[in-house]
Structures are given as C-alpha cells and as structure tokens.
Design an enzyme around this catalytic site. Structure first.
Site, PDB file in Angstrom:
ATOM      1  N   GLY A 159       0.822  -1.205   0.000  1.00 13.35           N
ATOM      2  CA  GLY A 159       0.000   0.000   0.000  1.00 13.35           C
ATOM      3  C   GLY A 159       0.853   1.250   0.000  1.00 13.35           C
ATOM      4  O   GLY A 159       1.979   1.246  -0.502  1.00 13.35           O
ATOM      5  N   GLU A 180       5.596  -3.506   1.037  1.00 15.45           N
ATOM      6  CA  GLU A 180       5.804  -3.053  -0.353  1.00 15.45           C
ATOM      7  C   GLU A 180       4.927  -1.833  -0.536  1.00 15.45           C
ATOM      8  O   GLU A 180       3.707  -1.937  -0.542  1.00 15.45           O
ATOM      9  CB  GLU A 180       5.460  -4.180  -1.328  1.00 15.45           C
ATOM     10  N   LEU A 181       5.560  -0.657  -0.703  1.00 22.23           N
ATOM     11  CA  LEU A 181       4.844   0.598  -0.490  1.00 22.23           C
ATOM     12  C   LEU A 181       4.812   1.522  -1.705  1.00 22.23           C
ATOM     13  O   LEU A 181       4.768   2.739  -1.568  1.00 22.23           O
ATOM     14  CB  LEU A 181       5.470   1.324   0.712  1.00 22.23           C
ATOM     15  N   CYS A 229       2.193  -0.482  -8.961  1.00 23.26           N
ATOM     16  CA  CYS A 229       3.251   0.105  -8.139  1.00 23.26           C
ATOM     17  C   CYS A 229       4.587   0.082  -8.865  1.00 23.26           C
ATOM     18  O   CYS A 229       5.366   1.031  -8.774  1.00 23.26           O
ATOM     19  CB  CYS A 229       3.345  -0.625  -6.802  1.00 23.26           C
TER      20      CYS A 229
END
Length: 459
Positions: A209, A231-232, A265
């Site tokens: 996120g 995991e950003l 992402c």
C-alpha cells in the site's frame, strides 16, 4: 453493523454489499487459522506442493469468472484479468516446484570444521496479509502461495473495493481442497485491523500500500515485536539514454505507463530523457499516448479503462492540477471528459519540477511525468532523486553499460533493461527507501516468515 459496498468504476453501479466483522468475529478467524496451522505444519514440503498445484488448476478453470469480477470491482481490462489469473497459477506452480528445495534442511560444518549442524526453516504460525485493490488476486496470492509452502496460515484483509475478489479467492482455495481455516478473509476497518496486528496468535504482518499506511503498520507491528514485509509503491524512473533505441523506448514506455490502467506500483511513471534524444522521444511518446483508445474495459479493443474509484479519480485530478500549478506543462490528456464512470485519459506532463506531485509522488493512474536530463549521468542522478525505490528501467543499446548502472548506481529493488514487466515468479520482488523492505518471489518470499532454526549436532 457497518457495511462495505463495492461499486463498478466504469458505470457507478453498486455490485454487492457486505457486513463488516467486529473484533470477536475477526479473532475467531485467527483462532481457526491457528488450529489449521497446527496440522498443516506437520506436512512435509513435498506434501504441501500438490495443494498449490490444485489451486493453480482451480484458478485456471475459473479464469473467466475471476476476470469478470476484477473488471467489475476495479476497472481492470478483462484481458488483463485473464493474464493476472494465469500469473497467479504460475506462481503456485513455481512455488510447488521449487519450495521443497528452497526450504530443505541445510547441513553445515561448525567453524572449527569437526562438528556438524543443521539449519531448518520452520513455519511460525498465522501471517496477517493486508493487500490493495490494483491486483485483486495477484497481491494476496503471492503471499499465500509462499506461506502455504513454508507451512504457515494466512489471514487476508483485502481492500474494501475488491471485497468480492478476496472472498472468491478463499472459496476457490477451499474448492481446491485447502484445509478450512488455513486461509481466510476478514472484513474489518482500520481499528479492528490494528487489534489483529496485536493479537498474540498473529506472528507476522505483510502489507502492500502507501508509504504512510506502511509506516503506521510497521510501527505497530514493531511495537508488538512482529516481523513485517512492506511493499509501499513508487514513482519508478525509466531512463532514456543518449544511445537508446527510440522506437523501442517509446513503445515500451507507453505500455509501461498504461498497464493495468496506470495503477501498478512497479510501472513506469517518471521518464527521464537525455537532452540528445529528448525532442525525438517526447514527440513520438505524446503521439502514441494521444492515440490510446479509452473505453469499456470488457471490450477487446479497449486499451485504457477507468481508474478504480471516485476517490482515486479525484486524487489524480488534484495531483495533476498541483503539478501544473508548480510549472508542469500538459502535452496531452489532463482533461477528463464528462462520460459516465471514473475515466481519466492518457496524459503526459513535461517540465516536471521538484516539489510537485509529478516529480516527487506516485501518480497512480495513466499520467506520465517527463523530465529532461543534461546527459546520462544527470539522468541517473534524477532517477535516484526520489524517496522511493521499487523499480525502474534503462533504455540503451549498450547492455554492459545498462548492467553497470543497474547494479552499481540505480537505488531500487528492480530494474528493467530495454523492457517492461510487472513481476516474475523466479525473480525477487521488493524495494528500498520509502518503497519498503523484504522480498517476495524467487524463493525469497518463502523464507521471509520462517524460523531459521540452528540444530547443533555433537560430531
């Protein structure tokens, strides 16, 4: 009792309404997962592998059903939904094929050379998986497959807008024969989710996120002495160097920016172009972005569907406005029409400057940021001038130079050379800096949430 209502972003029509769970209901799922784990951990890795192969088979058999649901819930192109299901099936098969060797006991000699020891990778229990909406099956599945092989149980909190996808994944796993309770879904808000992180039977947390949400979750998990994998997101830079194949760079950059409606992402977001080829690249890039067909995500010839929600649409509108106010120039797009649904056109922003969203932040939608660099060295400097570090790309005809830049200078977890792609089961996936930490895929994810246990033998 509060509820969650899923909405089709292409039409604005409501799909389904679900009741959320209270703390007691959520905790009962955790307790059931722990009970299932106590049996599951006794199986060998070879005994767990067939379950993953059966899940792969069941996913493929339900590809159309899953793709249609993902398209309805978050606007994914239907053809991309089928691709996502196939990637997930391959992840299950890769994990089944490679897990037993990746997680096998290792014999080692002590430092003195005379005594022996064994390193064994033991499961730890219930893993809490908090996942976003942009890949409704891939995001939870990549966590699930690795941890099932490791011997853990998984509790999923999915993004509310794709609640149906999370529940369908659970149901298909049960259909495939996975023991009940070993993988389950909780429908909760942030307050209950925080209590789940604190629950004594939850041993670790993984989340994909925003960096803001990751900071909160990481802090709470650390306070409770629980390991996390985060995991950003990112604003991945793709470098177009002086000796790049411009035709290849343009074609690949359009694909990289618009894949999954620009909501990925690890997609191409900032395009850093050296002065020597700037005009040639930008002219062709804008021409191809202008030609993109936006429309119904269920149609085969549609190239760009809606963004996932009204909230995501409004965020993108505001980010583009702030970028333009800060000096950026719109070369195409940037002006959504009045059609029904959350449709944002393919957009190119040039003259993007530090201090604006187009330069500093993640634009999660079909908006490309173009930044001019003086030369190759300057391009590399600009690429690393980011708080993020998930992925990136390099376009150059000199492969040796590209490898050197990728290995020694690019401060990210993944770099593509003269290509674009989202993930591969055989290669590690993850980032650095504000893009998070920890790795998934490539065997690495299977070892994130295990106890690397040392067993010392006398001789």
């Amino acid at each position: 009792m509060t509820t969650i209502t899923t909405v089709n972003p292409a039409t604005g029509e409501e799909i389904e309404t679900y009741e959320t769970m209270n703390e007691s209901q959520a905790f009962s799922k955790i307790e059931a997962a722990h009970r299932a784990f106590l049996d599951w951990r006794t199986l060998t890795h070879e005994e767990r592998a067939p379950y993953l192969r059966k899940i792969a088979e069941t996913l493929r058999n339900n590809s159309e059903k899953f793709a249609q649901l993902m398209t309805a819930e978050m606007g994914k192109l239907l053809k991309d939904g089928h691709t996502e299901v196939e990637i997930c099936a391959r992840i299950c098969e890769y994990t089944a094929d490679n897990g037993p060797s990746e997680l096998a006991d290792e014999e080692r000699k002590h430092s003195g050379g005379k005594k022996r020891g064994i390193v064994t990778y033991s499961p730890i229990g219930v893993i809490y998986s908090i996942q976003p909406w942009n890949f409704p099956i891939y995001q939870p599945l990549r966590v699930l497959a690795a941890n099932l092989m490791a011997g853990n149980a998984v509790i999923l909190k999915h993004a509310s807008i794709c609640t149906g996808s999370g529940l369908l994944l659970r149901d298909l796993c049960l259909e495939a024969g996975l023991p009940k309770g070993l993988f389950d879904v909780i429908l909760v808000g942030h307050d209950v989710s925080d209590k789940v992180i604190e629950h004594k039977l939850v041993r670790a947390v993984t989340m994909t996120g925003s960096d803001g949400a990751g900071s909160h979750i990481g802090e709470l998990a650390a306070k409770n002495l629980k390991k996390t994998v985060l995991e950003l997101g990112s604003n991945d830079a793709y470098l177009v160097l002086e000796d790049a194949d411009i035709d290849l760079a343009v074609k690949t950059s359009v694909q990289g920016r618009l894949y999954n409606n620009g909501e990925t992402c690890v997609s191409a977001k900032r395009f850093i172009v050296t002065d020597a080829v700037y005009d040639e690249f930008v002219s062709a890039f804008v021409e191809q972005m202008k030609a993109i067909k936006m429309g119904d995500p269920r149609d085969d010839d549609t190239q760009l569907g809606p963004v996932s929600s009204d909230e995501q649409f409004e965020t993108l509108v505001e980010q583009v406005k702030k970028s333009v106010d800060g000096g950026a120039t719109i070369l195409c797009g940037g002006d959504p029409d009045d059609r029904e649904g959350c449709y944002y056109p393919a957009t190119v922003l040039a003259d993007c400057l530090p201090g604006t969203p187009a330069y500093d932040d993640e634009l999660f939608g079909p908006v490309a940021s173009v930044i001019r660099a003086k030369d190759d060295e300057d391009a590399m400097r600009i690429a690393n001038d980011s708080r993020y570090g998930l992925g990136g790309g390099i376009f150059t005809k000199d492969e040796d130079k590209a490898i050197r830049l990728a290995r020694d200078h690019f401060d990210t977890g993944m770099i593509r050379i003269n290509s674009f792609g989202a993930a591969d089961p055989a290669m590690p996936f993850g980032g650095v800096k504000n893009s998070g930490y920890g790795r998934e895929h490539g065997g690495f994810g299977m070892k994130e949430f295990v106890n690397a246990k040392a067993v010392f033998l006398p001789s």
